[in-house]
Design a protein around this motif. Structure first.
Motif, PDB file in Angstrom:
ATOM      1  N   PHE A  40      -8.630  -9.029 -12.816  1.00  0.00           N
ATOM      2  CA  PHE A  40      -7.552  -8.435 -12.018  1.00  0.00           C
ATOM      3  C   PHE A  40      -8.049  -7.225 -11.233  1.00  0.00           C
ATOM      4  CE2 PHE A  40      -4.645 -11.007 -14.574  1.00  0.00           C
ATOM      5  CZ  PHE A  40      -3.807 -11.445 -13.574  1.00  0.00           C
ATOM      6  N   MET A  41      -8.953  -6.438 -11.843  1.00  0.00           N
ATOM      7  CA  MET A  41      -9.544  -5.297 -11.121  1.00  0.00           C
ATOM      8  C   MET A  41     -10.323  -5.806  -9.908  1.00  0.00           C
ATOM      9  SD  MET A  41      -8.574  -2.678 -12.649  1.00  0.00           S
ATOM     10  CE  MET A  41      -7.625  -2.465 -14.119  1.00  0.00           C
ATOM     11  N   LEU A  42     -11.074  -6.905 -10.092  1.00  0.00           N
ATOM     12  CA  LEU A  42     -11.832  -7.463  -8.963  1.00  0.00           C
ATOM     13  C   LEU A  42     -10.890  -7.958  -7.882  1.00  0.00           C
ATOM     14  CD1 LEU A  42     -14.786  -9.438 -10.530  1.00  0.00           C
ATOM     15  CD2 LEU A  42     -14.863  -7.364  -9.203  1.00  0.00           C
ATOM     16  N   THR A  43      -9.742  -8.518  -8.296  1.00  0.00           N
ATOM     17  CA  THR A  43      -8.750  -8.937  -7.308  1.00  0.00           C
ATOM     18  C   THR A  43      -8.328  -7.759  -6.446  1.00  0.00           C
ATOM     19  OG1 THR A  43      -7.961 -10.548  -8.893  1.00  0.00           O
ATOM     20  CG2 THR A  43      -6.528 -10.062  -7.043  1.00  0.00           C
ATOM     21  N   GLY A  44      -8.098  -6.604  -7.111  1.00  0.00           N
ATOM     22  CA  GLY A  44      -7.749  -5.405  -6.366  1.00  0.00           C
ATOM     23  C   GLY A  44      -8.841  -5.007  -5.392  1.00  0.00           C
ATOM     24  N   LEU A  45     -10.099  -5.099  -5.841  1.00  0.00           N
ATOM     25  CA  LEU A  45     -11.221  -4.743  -4.956  1.00  0.00           C
ATOM     26  C   LEU A  45     -11.296  -5.683  -3.763  1.00  0.00           C
ATOM     27  CD1 LEU A  45     -13.956  -3.893  -7.592  1.00  0.00           C
ATOM     28  CD2 LEU A  45     -12.984  -2.349  -5.917  1.00  0.00           C
ATOM     29  N   TYR A  46     -11.045  -6.994  -3.993  1.00  0.00           N
ATOM     30  CA  TYR A  46     -11.053  -7.940  -2.878  1.00  0.00           C
ATOM     31  C   TYR A  46      -9.955  -7.589  -1.875  1.00  0.00           C
ATOM     32  CZ  TYR A  46     -14.133 -10.923  -5.637  1.00  0.00           C
ATOM     33  OH  TYR A  46     -15.179 -11.402  -6.359  1.00  0.00           O
ATOM     34  N   LEU A  47      -8.801  -7.112  -2.388  1.00  0.00           N
ATOM     35  CA  LEU A  47      -7.718  -6.739  -1.476  1.00  0.00           C
ATOM     36  C   LEU A  47      -8.087  -5.507  -0.661  1.00  0.00           C
ATOM     37  CD1 LEU A  47      -4.537  -7.455  -3.599  1.00  0.00           C
ATOM     38  CD2 LEU A  47      -5.370  -8.706  -1.629  1.00  0.00           C
ATOM     39  N   THR A  48      -8.835  -4.560  -1.262  1.00  0.00           N
ATOM     40  CA  THR A  48      -9.283  -3.418  -0.454  1.00  0.00           C
ATOM     41  C   THR A  48     -10.259  -3.865   0.627  1.00  0.00           C
ATOM     42  OG1 THR A  48     -11.168  -2.881  -1.854  1.00  0.00           O
ATOM     43  CG2 THR A  48      -9.093  -1.842  -2.419  1.00  0.00           C
ATOM     44  N   LEU A  49     -10.901  -5.018   0.421  1.00  0.00           N
ATOM     45  CA  LEU A  49     -11.801  -5.563   1.441  1.00  0.00           C
ATOM     46  C   LEU A  49     -11.061  -6.499   2.393  1.00  0.00           C
ATOM     47  CD1 LEU A  49     -14.862  -6.249  -0.836  1.00  0.00           C
ATOM     48  CD2 LEU A  49     -14.809  -4.710   1.093  1.00  0.00           C
ATOM     49  N   GLN A  50      -9.749  -6.610   2.251  1.00  0.00           N
ATOM     50  CA  GLN A  50      -8.897  -7.450   3.107  1.00  0.00           C
ATOM     51  C   GLN A  50      -9.249  -8.924   3.004  1.00  0.00           C
ATOM     52  OE1 GLN A  50      -7.839  -5.959   6.816  1.00  0.00           O
ATOM     53  NE2 GLN A  50      -7.467  -3.962   5.937  1.00  0.00           N
ATOM     54  N   ALA A  51      -9.712  -9.360   1.821  1.00  0.00           N
ATOM     55  CA  ALA A  51      -9.995 -10.779   1.609  1.00  0.00           C
ATOM     56  C   ALA A  51      -8.865 -11.357   0.758  1.00  0.00           C
ATOM     57  CB  ALA A  51     -11.339 -10.955   0.922  1.00  0.00           C
ATOM     58  N   GLN A  52      -7.711 -11.618   1.398  1.00  0.00           N
ATOM     59  CA  GLN A  52      -6.512 -11.986   0.635  1.00  0.00           C
ATOM     60  C   GLN A  52      -6.662 -13.326  -0.055  1.00  0.00           C
ATOM     61  OE1 GLN A  52      -6.544 -11.414   3.922  1.00  0.00           O
ATOM     62  NE2 GLN A  52      -4.963  -9.963   4.535  1.00  0.00           N
ATOM     63  N   PHE A  53      -7.262 -14.307   0.655  1.00  0.00           N
ATOM     64  CA  PHE A  53      -7.361 -15.647   0.077  1.00  0.00           C
ATOM     65  C   PHE A  53      -8.276 -15.640  -1.137  1.00  0.00           C
ATOM     66  CE2 PHE A  53      -9.101 -19.965  -0.120  1.00  0.00           C
ATOM     67  CZ  PHE A  53      -7.924 -20.649  -0.289  1.00  0.00           C
ATOM     68  N   VAL A  54      -9.426 -14.955  -1.016  1.00  0.00           N
ATOM     69  CA  VAL A  54     -10.351 -14.876  -2.153  1.00  0.00           C
ATOM     70  C   VAL A  54      -9.671 -14.199  -3.338  1.00  0.00           C
ATOM     71  CG1 VAL A  54     -12.527 -13.897  -2.941  1.00  0.00           C
ATOM     72  CG2 VAL A  54     -12.390 -14.932  -0.701  1.00  0.00           C
ATOM     73  N   ALA A  55      -8.857 -13.164  -3.061  1.00  0.00           N
ATOM     74  CA  ALA A  55      -8.148 -12.471  -4.134  1.00  0.00           C
ATOM     75  C   ALA A  55      -7.188 -13.419  -4.850  1.00  0.00           C
ATOM     76  CB  ALA A  55      -7.392 -11.270  -3.557  1.00  0.00           C
ATOM     77  N   ALA A  56      -6.454 -14.221  -4.080  1.00  0.00           N
ATOM     78  CA  ALA A  56      -5.503 -15.153  -4.698  1.00  0.00           C
ATOM     79  C   ALA A  56      -6.244 -16.193  -5.523  1.00  0.00           C
ATOM     80  CB  ALA A  56      -4.669 -15.831  -3.611  1.00  0.00           C
ATOM     81  N   VAL A  57      -7.356 -16.715  -4.979  1.00  0.00           N
ATOM     82  CA  VAL A  57      -8.114 -17.733  -5.707  1.00  0.00           C
ATOM     83  C   VAL A  57      -8.743 -17.143  -6.964  1.00  0.00           C
ATOM     84  CG1 VAL A  57     -10.135 -19.222  -5.545  1.00  0.00           C
ATOM     85  CG2 VAL A  57      -8.513 -19.154  -3.696  1.00  0.00           C
ATOM     86  N   GLN A  58      -9.148 -15.875  -6.889  1.00  0.00           N
ATOM     87  CA  GLN A  58      -9.712 -15.204  -8.067  1.00  0.00           C
ATOM     88  C   GLN A  58      -8.718 -15.223  -9.222  1.00  0.00           C
ATOM     89  OE1 GLN A  58     -12.667 -13.644  -8.488  1.00  0.00           O
ATOM     90  NE2 GLN A  58     -12.300 -12.460 -10.328  1.00  0.00           N
ATOM     91  N   VAL A  59      -7.444 -14.877  -8.932  1.00  0.00           N
ATOM     92  CA  VAL A  59      -6.435 -14.875  -9.994  1.00  0.00           C
ATOM     93  C   VAL A  59      -6.196 -16.294 -10.498  1.00  0.00           C
ATOM     94  CG1 VAL A  59      -4.036 -14.420 -10.534  1.00  0.00           C
ATOM     95  CG2 VAL A  59      -5.321 -12.796  -9.188  1.00  0.00           C
ATOM     96  N   LEU A  60      -6.065 -17.253  -9.561  1.00  0.00           N
ATOM     97  CA  LEU A  60      -5.732 -18.625  -9.966  1.00  0.00           C
ATOM     98  C   LEU A  60      -6.856 -19.253 -10.776  1.00  0.00           C
ATOM     99  CD1 LEU A  60      -4.084 -20.077  -6.763  1.00  0.00           C
ATOM    100  CD2 LEU A  60      -2.990 -19.526  -8.912  1.00  0.00           C
ATOM    101  N   VAL A  61      -8.094 -19.178 -10.246  1.00  0.00           N
ATOM    102  CA  VAL A  61      -9.206 -19.901 -10.864  1.00  0.00           C
ATOM    103  C   VAL A  61      -9.749 -19.165 -12.079  1.00  0.00           C
ATOM    104  CG1 VAL A  61     -11.530 -20.770 -10.513  1.00  0.00           C
ATOM    105  CG2 VAL A  61      -9.825 -21.092  -8.758  1.00  0.00           C
ATOM    106  N   TYR A  62     -10.060 -17.859 -11.917  1.00  0.00           N
ATOM    107  CA  TYR A  62     -10.688 -17.149 -13.035  1.00  0.00           C
ATOM    108  C   TYR A  62      -9.670 -16.740 -14.083  1.00  0.00           C
ATOM    109  CZ  TYR A  62     -15.423 -16.874 -11.332  1.00  0.00           C
ATOM    110  OH  TYR A  62     -16.686 -17.182 -10.959  1.00  0.00           O
TER     111      TYR A  62
END
Lengths: 173, 104
Positions: A40-62
């Motif tokens: 979840f922390m990494l999801t937050g970091l991806y959002l600070t990088l404006q990578a919304q899709f990767v953030a969503a997939v991170q939560v779903l897959v990992y």
């Protein structure tokens, strides 16, 4: 002060602390829960990088699929707390020294290298990470790897079933 | 004093630190499941640096690679955990130092 600075500091500290918890906890269930927090922390970091899709997939897959699998295996095996290391003392000391050396070299090489000079997000970053842009690239430029991945997942599926299957002896009467 | 923006280097340092934590987990733990989780930590550290490069350089290729790495990680999770399960069934242990059937 920029919002990105605040969020980065928050999530970076959270990610390091939860990673350390994952590696040091004796109980595998605590390790697994810390790893979920880490994702979840990494999801937050991806959002600070404006990578919304990767953030969503991170939560779903990992945090969703992979961690559920891990927790299920922990439940099936019913492993308790890790017993005290039994290996020879010298081996453990060697391993610790080697790991410390790796850490020192990696951190030193990053710190001593020249700054990259990229100080702000690229102006394309804001529109690049959304689902429509990712989908367009994935289904045009990366269509062959995409299909190859489906084959890989099929192979993994069959492999996992074959490996985990209980081999029943055929009893002929 | 806080900086007013985050340069790419900060993400790379964070990624290196997370990767090393994963390495330490793999070499020091005995429980195969926790070794497996440390492997996931290392994969995620690399993913973070890929996304950081992608966003700072304005190139979507980095995020595509992350997508494929996640697919491979999912396949690896399924097969790896099946191996742990098969191993436990045969040897009644998940501690890697007690598994020495490949030694002669």
């Amino acid at each position: 002060m920029d919002l990105q600075v605040v969020l980065f500091t928050l999530f970076a500290i959270g990610a390091i602390v939860s990673a350390l918890f994952t590696v040091t906890r004796k109980n595998p269930v605590s390790s697994a829960m810390s790893l979920v927090a880490h994702f979840f922390m990494l999801t937050g970091l991806y959002l600070t990088l404006q990578a919304q899709f990767v953030a969503a997939v991170q939560v779903l897959v990992y945090a969703g699929a992979i961690m559920v699998l891990v927790v299920f295996v922990i439940m099936l095996l019913n492993v308790g707390r890790e017993a005290q290391q039994t290996g020879p003392r010298t081996l453990r000391t060697t391993i610790t020294v080697v790991s410390a050396a790796i850490i020192a070299v990696m951190i030193a090489s990053v710190l001593l290298s020249k700054p990259t000079g990229y100080n702000t997000l690229h102006e394309r970053a804001a529109t690049m990470g959304n689902t429509s842009s990712i989908g367009k690239t994935l289904f045009t430029e990366y269509i062959f790897p995409f299909e190859a991945v489906s084959l890989l997942l099929l192979a993994a599926l069959i492999g996992a079933v074959v490996l985990a299957k209980r081999h029943v002896k055929e009893t002929e009467s | 004093m806080m900086p007013t923006h985050i340069p790419l280097d900060y993400y790379l340092i964070l990624s290196a630190v997370l990767f090393v934590i994963g390495v330490v987990g793999v070499v020091t733990r005995r429980n195969a499941i926790i070794i497996f989780m440390s492997l996931e930590l290392m994969l995620n550290a690399v993913n973070l640096s890929m996304v950081a490069f992608s966003s700072y350089l304005g190139d979507i290729a980095g995020q595509m690679f992350v997508f494929f790495i996640m697919a491979v990680a999912a396949a690896e999770a399924a097969v790896g955990l099946a191996i742990v399960l098969a191993l436990f069934r045969n040897k009644q242990t998940v501690y890697v130092d007690e598994i020495n059937i490949m030694k002669w």
